[in-house]
Design a protein around this motif. Sequence first.
Motif, PDB file in Angstrom:
ATOM      1  N   ARG A 292      24.311  42.297  50.574  1.00 24.74           N
ATOM      2  CA  ARG A 292      24.670  41.869  51.666  1.00 24.74           C
ATOM      3  C   ARG A 292      26.015  42.498  52.231  1.00 24.74           C
ATOM      4  O   ARG A 292      26.249  42.641  53.547  1.00 24.74           O
ATOM      5  CB  ARG A 292      24.460  40.332  51.659  1.00 24.74           C
ATOM      6  CG  ARG A 292      23.087  39.813  51.695  1.00 24.74           C
ATOM      7  CD  ARG A 292      23.003  38.619  52.199  1.00 24.74           C
ATOM      8  NE  ARG A 292      21.346  38.002  52.119  1.00 24.74           N
ATOM      9  CZ  ARG A 292      20.483  38.247  52.814  1.00 24.74           C
ATOM     10  NH1 ARG A 292      20.875  38.878  54.231  1.00 24.74           N
ATOM     11  NH2 ARG A 292      19.266  37.838  52.945  1.00 24.74           N
ATOM     12  N   THR A 293      26.766  42.273  51.241  1.00 27.88           N
ATOM     13  CA  THR A 293      28.345  42.759  51.641  1.00 27.88           C
ATOM     14  C   THR A 293      28.358  44.279  51.249  1.00 27.88           C
ATOM     15  O   THR A 293      28.146  44.800  50.145  1.00 27.88           O
ATOM     16  CB  THR A 293      29.444  42.043  50.752  1.00 27.88           C
ATOM     17  OG1 THR A 293      29.065  40.850  51.150  1.00 27.88           O
ATOM     18  CG2 THR A 293      30.730  42.608  51.153  1.00 27.88           C
TER      19      THR A 293
ATOM     20  N   ASP B  52      31.237  45.319  56.279  1.00 24.51           N
ATOM     21  CA  ASP B  52      32.134  44.346  56.179  1.00 24.51           C
ATOM     22  C   ASP B  52      33.542  44.608  56.096  1.00 24.51           C
ATOM     23  O   ASP B  52      34.636  43.983  56.734  1.00 24.51           O
ATOM     24  CB  ASP B  52      31.789  43.253  55.056  1.00 24.51           C
ATOM     25  CG  ASP B  52      30.365  42.661  55.351  1.00 24.51           C
ATOM     26  OD1 ASP B  52      30.005  41.925  55.930  1.00 24.51           O
ATOM     27  OD2 ASP B  52      29.528  43.424  54.628  1.00 24.51           O
TER      28      ASP B  52
ATOM     29  N   GLU C  51      36.742  40.517  63.020  1.00 23.76           N
ATOM     30  CA  GLU C  51      35.670  39.347  62.401  1.00 23.76           C
ATOM     31  C   GLU C  51      35.310  38.279  63.429  1.00 23.76           C
ATOM     32  O   GLU C  51      34.386  37.600  63.153  1.00 23.76           O
ATOM     33  CB  GLU C  51      36.683  38.504  61.366  1.00 23.76           C
ATOM     34  CG  GLU C  51      37.073  39.386  60.229  1.00 23.76           C
ATOM     35  CD  GLU C  51      38.259  40.023  60.054  1.00 23.76           C
ATOM     36  OE1 GLU C  51      38.907  40.318  61.281  1.00 23.76           O
ATOM     37  OE2 GLU C  51      39.039  40.301  59.326  1.00 23.76           O
ATOM     38  N   THR C  52      36.229  38.040  64.480  1.00 21.89           N
ATOM     39  CA  THR C  52      35.655  37.137  65.506  1.00 21.89           C
ATOM     40  C   THR C  52      34.361  37.451  66.315  1.00 21.89           C
ATOM     41  O   THR C  52      33.644  36.446  66.839  1.00 21.89           O
ATOM     42  CB  THR C  52      36.802  36.794  66.578  1.00 21.89           C
ATOM     43  OG1 THR C  52      37.067  38.073  67.193  1.00 21.89           O
ATOM     44  CG2 THR C  52      38.162  36.082  65.888  1.00 21.89           C
ATOM     45  N   VAL C  53      33.917  38.591  66.206  1.00 21.93           N
ATOM     46  CA  VAL C  53      32.781  39.070  66.735  1.00 21.93           C
ATOM     47  C   VAL C  53      31.676  39.754  65.870  1.00 21.93           C
ATOM     48  O   VAL C  53      31.002  40.470  66.309  1.00 21.93           O
ATOM     49  CB  VAL C  53      33.187  40.221  67.980  1.00 21.93           C
ATOM     50  CG1 VAL C  53      34.063  39.549  69.396  1.00 21.93           C
ATOM     51  CG2 VAL C  53      33.992  41.427  67.359  1.00 21.93           C
ATOM     52  N   LYS C  54      32.139  39.647  64.569  1.00 20.73           N
ATOM     53  CA  LYS C  54      31.310  40.066  63.667  1.00 20.73           C
ATOM     54  C   LYS C  54      29.688  39.988  63.606  1.00 20.73           C
ATOM     55  O   LYS C  54      28.838  40.665  63.488  1.00 20.73           O
ATOM     56  CB  LYS C  54      31.693  39.797  62.214  1.00 20.73           C
ATOM     57  CG  LYS C  54      31.003  40.319  61.160  1.00 20.73           C
ATOM     58  CD  LYS C  54      31.752  39.948  59.797  1.00 20.73           C
ATOM     59  CE  LYS C  54      31.003  40.419  58.538  1.00 20.73           C
ATOM     60  NZ  LYS C  54      31.521  40.096  57.407  1.00 20.73           N
ATOM     61  N   GLU C  55      29.477  38.561  64.048  1.00 15.99           N
ATOM     62  CA  GLU C  55      28.235  38.314  64.176  1.00 15.99           C
ATOM     63  C   GLU C  55      27.373  38.955  65.211  1.00 15.99           C
ATOM     64  O   GLU C  55      26.263  39.148  65.274  1.00 15.99           O
ATOM     65  CB  GLU C  55      27.774  36.681  64.128  1.00 15.99           C
ATOM     66  CG  GLU C  55      28.589  36.012  63.108  1.00 15.99           C
ATOM     67  CD  GLU C  55      27.750  36.471  61.695  1.00 15.99           C
ATOM     68  OE1 GLU C  55      26.591  36.675  61.830  1.00 15.99           O
ATOM     69  OE2 GLU C  55      28.638  36.623  60.548  1.00 15.99           O
ATOM     70  N   ARG C  56      28.095  39.575  66.254  1.00 14.36           N
ATOM     71  CA  ARG C  56      27.273  40.224  67.370  1.00 14.36           C
ATOM     72  C   ARG C  56      27.124  41.504  67.297  1.00 14.36           C
ATOM     73  O   ARG C  56      26.599  42.237  68.026  1.00 14.36           O
ATOM     74  CB  ARG C  56      28.307  39.771  68.732  1.00 14.36           C
ATOM     75  CG  ARG C  56      28.082  38.275  69.047  1.00 14.36           C
ATOM     76  CD  ARG C  56      29.448  38.067  69.925  1.00 14.36           C
ATOM     77  NE  ARG C  56      29.559  39.207  70.951  1.00 14.36           N
ATOM     78  CZ  ARG C  56      30.845  38.867  71.645  1.00 14.36           C
ATOM     79  NH1 ARG C  56      31.692  37.861  71.454  1.00 14.36           N
ATOM     80  NH2 ARG C  56      31.065  39.713  72.774  1.00 14.36           N
TER      81      ARG C  56
ATOM     82  N   TYR D 158      25.998  44.926  65.206  1.00 11.16           N
ATOM     83  CA  TYR D 158      24.811  45.610  64.547  1.00 11.16           C
ATOM     84  C   TYR D 158      25.192  46.265  63.209  1.00 11.16           C
ATOM     85  O   TYR D 158      26.173  47.007  62.976  1.00 11.16           O
ATOM     86  CB  TYR D 158      24.114  46.769  65.418  1.00 11.16           C
ATOM     87  CG  TYR D 158      23.066  47.621  64.940  1.00 11.16           C
ATOM     88  CD1 TYR D 158      21.847  46.891  64.341  1.00 11.16           C
ATOM     89  CD2 TYR D 158      23.195  48.795  64.597  1.00 11.16           C
ATOM     90  CE1 TYR D 158      20.823  47.284  63.476  1.00 11.16           C
ATOM     91  CE2 TYR D 158      21.871  49.536  63.818  1.00 11.16           C
ATOM     92  CZ  TYR D 158      21.053  48.882  63.369  1.00 11.16           C
ATOM     93  OH  TYR D 158      20.055  49.423  62.611  1.00 11.16           O
ATOM     94  N   ASN D 159      24.553  45.823  62.274  1.00 13.99           N
ATOM     95  CA  ASN D 159      24.799  46.107  60.976  1.00 13.99           C
ATOM     96  C   ASN D 159      23.630  46.701  60.265  1.00 13.99           C
ATOM     97  O   ASN D 159      22.733  46.079  59.946  1.00 13.99           O
ATOM     98  CB  ASN D 159      25.032  44.937  60.187  1.00 13.99           C
ATOM     99  CG  ASN D 159      25.647  45.122  58.443  1.00 13.99           C
ATOM    100  OD1 ASN D 159      25.372  46.378  58.191  1.00 13.99           O
ATOM    101  ND2 ASN D 159      26.032  44.225  57.743  1.00 13.99           N
TER     102      ASN D 159
END
Length: 277
Positions: free
Chosen positions: A190-191, A195, A204-209, A211-212
């Motif tokens: 996962r990492t 990352d 990091e503040t927008v990491k969840e938004r 595309y990975n």
Amino acid sequence: MKSFFLSLVLCLFVCRTVMAQPEPYVWTSQSANSSESMPCGGGDVGLNVWVERGEVLFYVCRSGSFDENNTLLKAGRWRITLPEPLADDGFRQRLVLGSGYVDITDGRQTLTLWADVEKPVVHVEATCSKGGGKPLVVSYESWRTAPRAMTRREGFQSSWKFAMPKSTVTSADTIRPAADRLTFFHHNPRTTIFDATVAQQQMETVKERLYNPIGNLISGGCMMGDGLIYINKVRARYASADYTAYRYESRGRGGRHHVQIVFGASQESELDFLSQI
């Protein structure tokens, strides 16, 4: 109107000239090693094919098969050992570009490789001699059977480039030989380098938004064939790299054989990946 007819004549002339050209993609001698391989592909699957010491070898890669370091991985190397080694006399390896396949023959035995343009499947079709009662042997060869430390030069094929940490590794593949098929895949943790890049760019503040595309990615496939049975695995060395070969042989001696390599990818689960192959 004159320009139309002139264009038509030029088009017919060019087409006739192209069609009349001799086939340039024919080799009449075997290769010294993988650096003398012939490209082949279809859809999003590519192959490098060559014949070395009477055996047919090829690498396969599918688009999107990136590991945790964002390196585009080859799925592995395959080695086809015919009942009799391909002879130098009468040898011909041909890339039929218009139809997208490679065929290889020495006048006694023939092998054809091609990738489906509509689905990620590689086909290997062989017509073999009796060869003293010997079987066709298909080996899947992997050099990622254990975590591998990446060299500085290998770092340039990833997204680390000059900034690759000294402890960077390529994780091991999962390889599962069964009686009549072989499953192989690379499962990214996962990492990943994604990352590290987000942290380096202070995002990091927008990491969840964001595309990975590589986190938890599973890429690989399954090999199967008519009458193929698993016999053993052996360790050897090629091009300065140790590898493990998973060897299958045909039940029949001589005649026709068909091997398929089916590919899949998933970021959901291993079960989802396996359902594709």
